[in-house]
Design an enzyme around this catalytic site. Structure first.
Site, short mmCIF file in Angstrom:
data_model
loop_
_atom_site.label_atom_id
_atom_site.label_comp_id
_atom_site.label_asym_id
_atom_site.label_seq_id
_atom_site.Cartn_x
_atom_site.Cartn_y
_atom_site.Cartn_z
N GLU A 81 0.87 -1.18 0.00
CA GLU A 81 0.00 0.00 0.00
C GLU A 81 0.91 1.23 0.00
O GLU A 81 1.70 1.42 0.92
CB GLU A 81 -0.88 -0.02 1.26
CG GLU A 81 -1.73 1.22 1.44
CD GLU A 81 -2.39 1.25 2.82
OE1 GLU A 81 -2.67 0.18 3.40
OE2 GLU A 81 -2.58 2.36 3.34
N LYS A 86 -10.83 -1.09 7.41
CA LYS A 86 -9.59 -0.94 8.16
C LYS A 86 -9.99 -0.53 9.57
O LYS A 86 -11.01 0.14 9.75
CB LYS A 86 -8.79 0.15 7.45
CG LYS A 86 -7.68 0.75 8.21
CD LYS A 86 -6.88 1.58 7.23
CE LYS A 86 -6.25 2.74 7.94
NZ LYS A 86 -5.06 3.21 7.25
#
Ligand SMILES: O=C(O)C(=O)C[C@H](O)[C@H](O)COP(=O)(O)O
Length: 208
Positions: A43, A130
C-alpha cells in the site's frame, strides 16, 4: 468483496506493508524484497508528492498488487487507480471515495474505529474495513467487541501494529490482515540498500 482477488491475496499474505515513498530510486529494491519473500502486495500512501509516481512504477512489472493509502479525496482515488492501484485504503470513511471505488469494482478499505463508523460502512455496502488507529482505539479487544453486532465485517487493523503484537491480532478470524509501516519502510531500505529490511521481513514471515 470476499470473493475479490484482492481480498483473497490479502487473506493469503496476512501482512500489508504500508509504504511512503520520498525517493523513487529505492522502489526496485522494495519490489525485489517483496517478491523474494512471496509477499507481493504493497500500500503506497498519499503522504508524499510521489505517491502516484510510486504506484505507477511499482505496478509496471505486474509482479505486485499495489494499492493506495491515505486516500482522502476522490481525485486521489482516481489518480491512483488510473496509474495501477488495485485497492484503496483511507484513514476514515470518505463517501465519495467509497462510492467511486464501488462503481469501478475496486476494493476499498476505509478506516473505522467506532460502532457509528461501522454502521456507516455497512450502509455503504462494505464488508471489509480498516480499523485505525488500532492500538489507540482498543486493539484486538475493541475489534472483538465490535465484531459482536457487526459480525459480517472483516478488519484490517493498522496503527501501532508491530512484530510483538501481530500474531495476537492475526489469531482472530475476523482479521483479514494487519497493516503497517513496521513491515517495510523507506528509512530502513535506505540504511543498507535493503539488507536490513529483508531480514525484518524474514522474521515477520515466520511469525505471521
Ligand atoms: O495513512 C493512512 O492511510 C493510515 O491509515 C494510517 C496508517 O495505516 C498508520 O499510520 C500506520 O501506522 P503505523 O504502522 O503505526 O506507522
Amino acid at each position: 468483496m470476499k470473493q475479490h482477488p484482492v481480498y483473497l491475496k490479502m487473506k493469503e499474505a496476512r501482512l500489508l506493508p504500508l509504504y511512503t515513498a520520498t525517493d523513487l530510486t529505492y522502489l526496485p529494491i522494495v519490489e525485489k524484497i517483496l517478491v523474494d519473500h512471496s509477499l507481493p502486495l504493497i500500500e503506497v500512501t498519499f503522504r508524499s508528492d510521489l505517491a502516484v509516481a510510486a504506484i505507477k512504477q511499482l505496478s509496471a512489472s505486474g509482479d505486485l498488487m499495489v494499492g493506495a493509502g491515505t486516500v482522502k479525496t476522490k481525485e486521489q482515488a482516481v489518480a491512483a487507480i488510473e496509474n495501477g492501484a488495485q485497492f484503496i485504503v483511507s484513514p476514515a470513511i470518505v463517501p465519495e471515495v467509497v462510492l467511486y471505488c464501488k462503481e469501478k469494482n475496486i476494493p476499498v478499505f476505509p478506516g473505522v474505529a467506532t460502532p457509528g463508523d461501522l454502521q456507516r460502512a455497512l450502509e455503504l455496502g462494505l464488508d471489509v474495513v480498516k480499523f485505525f488507529p488500532a492500538d489507540v482505539y482498543g486493539g484486538l479487544k475493541a475489534i472483538k467487541a465490535l465484531s459482536g453486532p457487526y459480525f459480517e465485517m472483516s478488519f484490517v487493523p493498522t496503527g501501532g501494529i508491530n512484530k510483538n503484537n501481530l500474531a495476537e491480532y492475526l489469531s482472530f478470524d475476523k482479521i483479514l490482515a494487519v497493516g503497517g509501516s513496521f513491515i517495510l519502510s523507506e528509512d530502513v531500505v535506505k540504511e543498507d540498500n535493503g539488507e536490513k529490511a529483508s531480514l525484518i521481513l524474514d522474521e515477520l514471515m515466520k511469525i505471521k
